[in-house]
Design a protein around this motif. Structure first.
Motif, mmCIF file in Angstrom:
data_model
loop_
_atom_site.group_PDB
_atom_site.id
_atom_site.type_symbol
_atom_site.label_atom_id
_atom_site.label_comp_id
_atom_site.label_asym_id
_atom_site.label_seq_id
_atom_site.Cartn_x
_atom_site.Cartn_y
_atom_site.Cartn_z
ATOM 1 N N GLY A 1 -2.548 -49.888 4.004
ATOM 2 C CA GLY A 1 -3.507 -48.807 4.245
ATOM 3 C C GLY A 1 -3.983 -48.688 5.678
ATOM 4 O O GLY A 1 -4.988 -48.040 5.960
ATOM 5 N N GLU A 2 -3.244 -49.318 6.610
ATOM 6 C CA GLU A 2 -3.718 -49.313 7.985
ATOM 7 C C GLU A 2 -3.389 -48.027 8.742
ATOM 8 O O GLU A 2 -2.563 -47.229 8.316
ATOM 9 C CB GLU A 2 -3.088 -50.496 8.752
ATOM 10 N N THR A 3 -4.015 -47.899 9.904
ATOM 11 C CA THR A 3 -3.742 -46.777 10.805
ATOM 12 C C THR A 3 -2.469 -47.074 11.602
ATOM 13 O O THR A 3 -1.901 -48.166 11.517
ATOM 14 C CB THR A 3 -4.888 -46.584 11.821
ATOM 15 N N SER A 4 -2.090 -46.114 12.442
ATOM 16 C CA SER A 4 -0.857 -46.271 13.223
ATOM 17 C C SER A 4 -0.944 -47.415 14.240
ATOM 18 O O SER A 4 0.085 -47.869 14.738
ATOM 19 C CB SER A 4 -0.496 -44.955 13.916
ATOM 20 N N VAL A 5 -2.142 -47.898 14.538
ATOM 21 C CA VAL A 5 -2.280 -49.027 15.483
ATOM 22 C C VAL A 5 -1.590 -50.266 14.893
ATOM 23 O O VAL A 5 -0.788 -50.940 15.545
ATOM 24 C CB VAL A 5 -3.769 -49.331 15.769
ATOM 25 N N SER A 6 -1.899 -50.540 13.641
ATOM 26 C CA SER A 6 -1.306 -51.676 12.958
ATOM 27 C C SER A 6 0.170 -51.435 12.660
ATOM 28 O O SER A 6 0.990 -52.369 12.710
ATOM 29 C CB SER A 6 -2.053 -51.894 11.648
ATOM 30 N N ILE A 7 0.484 -50.194 12.331
ATOM 31 C CA ILE A 7 1.883 -49.855 12.041
ATOM 32 C C ILE A 7 2.743 -50.078 13.289
ATOM 33 O O ILE A 7 3.880 -50.557 13.207
ATOM 34 C CB ILE A 7 1.993 -48.390 11.542
ATOM 35 N N ALA A 8 2.180 -49.771 14.470
ATOM 36 C CA ALA A 8 2.908 -50.020 15.721
ATOM 37 C C ALA A 8 3.167 -51.517 15.874
ATOM 38 O O ALA A 8 4.279 -51.940 16.211
ATOM 39 C CB ALA A 8 2.112 -49.492 16.913
ATOM 40 N N ALA A 9 2.143 -52.335 15.575
ATOM 41 C CA ALA A 9 2.311 -53.794 15.688
ATOM 42 C C ALA A 9 3.410 -54.272 14.734
ATOM 43 O O ALA A 9 4.282 -55.055 15.121
ATOM 44 C CB ALA A 9 0.993 -54.499 15.396
ATOM 45 N N GLY A 10 3.385 -53.784 13.505
ATOM 46 C CA GLY A 10 4.412 -54.145 12.525
ATOM 47 C C GLY A 10 5.796 -53.698 12.987
ATOM 48 O O GLY A 10 6.797 -54.385 12.749
ATOM 49 N N SER A 11 5.844 -52.568 13.682
ATOM 50 C CA SER A 11 7.122 -52.050 14.186
ATOM 51 C C SER A 11 7.681 -52.956 15.279
ATOM 52 O O SER A 11 8.889 -53.211 15.332
ATOM 53 C CB SER A 11 6.941 -50.632 14.736
ATOM 54 N N HIS A 12 6.809 -53.449 16.160
ATOM 55 C CA HIS A 12 7.258 -54.395 17.192
ATOM 56 C C HIS A 12 7.811 -55.656 16.514
ATOM 57 O O HIS A 12 8.842 -56.187 16.930
ATOM 58 C CB HIS A 12 6.100 -54.759 18.137
ATOM 59 N N LEU A 13 7.113 -56.120 15.477
ATOM 60 C CA LEU A 13 7.574 -57.324 14.771
ATOM 61 C C LEU A 13 8.937 -57.072 14.111
ATOM 62 O O LEU A 13 9.838 -57.902 14.195
ATOM 63 C CB LEU A 13 6.551 -57.765 13.712
ATOM 64 N N TYR A 14 9.069 -55.903 13.479
ATOM 65 C CA TYR A 14 10.336 -55.553 12.816
ATOM 66 C C TYR A 14 11.501 -55.665 13.803
ATOM 67 O O TYR A 14 12.562 -56.210 13.503
ATOM 68 C CB TYR A 14 10.266 -54.130 12.245
ATOM 69 N N ASN A 15 11.278 -55.125 14.998
ATOM 70 C CA ASN A 15 12.359 -55.092 15.988
ATOM 71 C C ASN A 15 12.632 -56.455 16.626
ATOM 72 O O ASN A 15 13.586 -56.600 17.379
ATOM 73 C CB ASN A 15 12.030 -54.070 17.083
ATOM 74 N N SER A 16 11.798 -57.444 16.329
ATOM 75 C CA SER A 16 11.963 -58.751 16.980
ATOM 76 C C SER A 16 12.950 -59.662 16.254
ATOM 77 O O SER A 16 13.263 -60.743 16.736
ATOM 78 C CB SER A 16 10.607 -59.462 17.104
ATOM 79 N N THR A 17 13.440 -59.248 15.090
ATOM 80 C CA THR A 17 14.334 -60.130 14.315
ATOM 81 C C THR A 17 15.277 -59.324 13.432
ATOM 82 O O THR A 17 14.929 -58.234 12.973
ATOM 83 C CB THR A 17 13.519 -61.087 13.412
#
Ligand code: MG
Length: 364
Positions: free
Chosen positions: A291-307
């Protein structure tokens, strides 16, 4: 980096429609936006009030208020200090996530690097799904059609309405969208192990990629039984809230896959720890959201791309909100793209923060 200030802004934004899953229903998403100042830059993070970690807006605000003296005026190294912070904030992983994400954002801005550069990895488009909550079969199909028409290539169907009703909904979606679209299902703990095994057998012909959290959060034995006795991969979500449990899941083969959510595990630092465990055991999984805003979604996106071990991305909660408080994430050609600007690469609309700020006077 020296931390000059820590501020929290509680906001409430209505979703586009009521979102119902096995554990409850909600129309409004409550989040706490975290703002840190460090040596002339501002970093932004997002903690979410959620039922999985049992944190409320009030509890997050209180946790971070009490935590302030630990950090303001101090020099911090996120990776080195995180373990200690995790001990100080033991029942507040989402609050810690908000702080951790804000610190990463500030660190990136100070060093002129994107968060992804710290985590390592490649900036690629992220094939996020769209989630469909509990609704009738025809509404489920309508939503599936709408999302596929918008370019999404994966759909996550929330199940738990009843075994046969769920199977009918999934079958109907497969018929509607064809075989090229990924379908995932998430039971949010709705079933017993025996029901889960029957469900998986009935869903086999629908060619779904995985079933998420079929059994109760603490039913480790049941989760392992379902994993062993079904061919469809089983993903642990609510059961995995920290690196210790992630390691146990991998070591004892309790589930086939893991869903990492930053709000469950204390942010990017906790998320990276789980990723490293998954890499060690060669276990794949997903990065999700709550249920987060795009701020958290951006963080999750950086994590996704790290592995490469995060094979799936459930990074869609910002699409479900009636307004977006930050720009920088782009959805293009069926994929989510992060900006390469420093930090998270997000620009916060502070007027919107004022607009959605919750009035908690008398409540704190
Ligand atoms: Mg889930």
């Amino acid at each position: 980096m020296k931390i000059d200030s820590l501020e929290t802004i509680p906001i409430a934004i209505d979703r586009n429609e009521v979102f119902t899953i096995s554990t409850g229903s909600s129309l409004t998403a409550e989040n706490v936006i975290v703002r840190v100042e460090s040596e002339g830059v501002v970093g932004w993070g997002n903690a979410s009030a959620n039922s999985v970690t049992e944190e409320t807006t009030e509890s997050i605000l209180k946790a971070l208020k009490n935590f302030k003296p630990e950090i303001v005026g101090k020099n911090v190294e996120i990776e080195n200090n995180w373990k200690e912070w995790n001990k100080v904030l033991p029942e507040a992983p989402s609050a810690l996530a908000g702080l951790d994400i804000a610190l990463y954002d500030a660190k990136g801005k100070l060093e002129n690097k994107s968060v992804l550069e710290f985590l390592g990895g490649k900036n690629e488009g992220i094939p996020t799904d769209r989630t469909i909550g509990h609704m009738t079969k025809s509404e489920t199909v309508e939503h599936a059609r709408e999302f596929v028409d918008k370019g999404f290539r994966a759909l996550k169907i929330k199940i738990g309405l009843g075994l046969m009703e769920d199977v009918k909904r999934v079958r109907a979606v497969r018929k509607e969208v064809g075989n090229d679209i990924d379908i995932w299902v998430d039971a949010n703990q709705a079933f017993t192990p025996e029901e889960s095994i029957t469900l998986c057998q009935k869903l086999e012909e629908t060619d779904i990629k995985f079933v998420e959290q079929p059994v109760r959060v603490n039913d480790i034995e049941g989760l392992k039984k379902v994993t062993e006795e079904t061919d469809i991969p089983i993903m642990a979500d609510e059961t995995v809230k920290d690196p210790e449990m992630a390691e146990r899941i991998c070591q004892e083969e309790i589930a086939d896959m893991i869903n990492i959510k930053l709000a469950k595990c204390g942010g990017l630092t906790g998320g990276r720890k789980i990723v490293e465990i998954m890499e060690e055991y060669d276990v794949e999984g997903m990065v999700g959201c709550m249920g987060e805003t795009s701020v958290s979604i951006a963080a999750g996106s950086h994590l996704y791309n790290s592995t490469l071990n995060l094979k799936y991305a459930d990074l869609d909660s910002h699409f479900m909100l009636s307004d977006n408080i930050a720009s920088g994430l782009e959805f293009k050609d069926g994929k989510l793209w992060i900006s390469e600007e420093p930090g998270l690469g997000m620009k916060i609309d502070t007027e919107k923060l004022d607009k959605y700020r919750m009035n908690l006077k008398g409540k704190q």
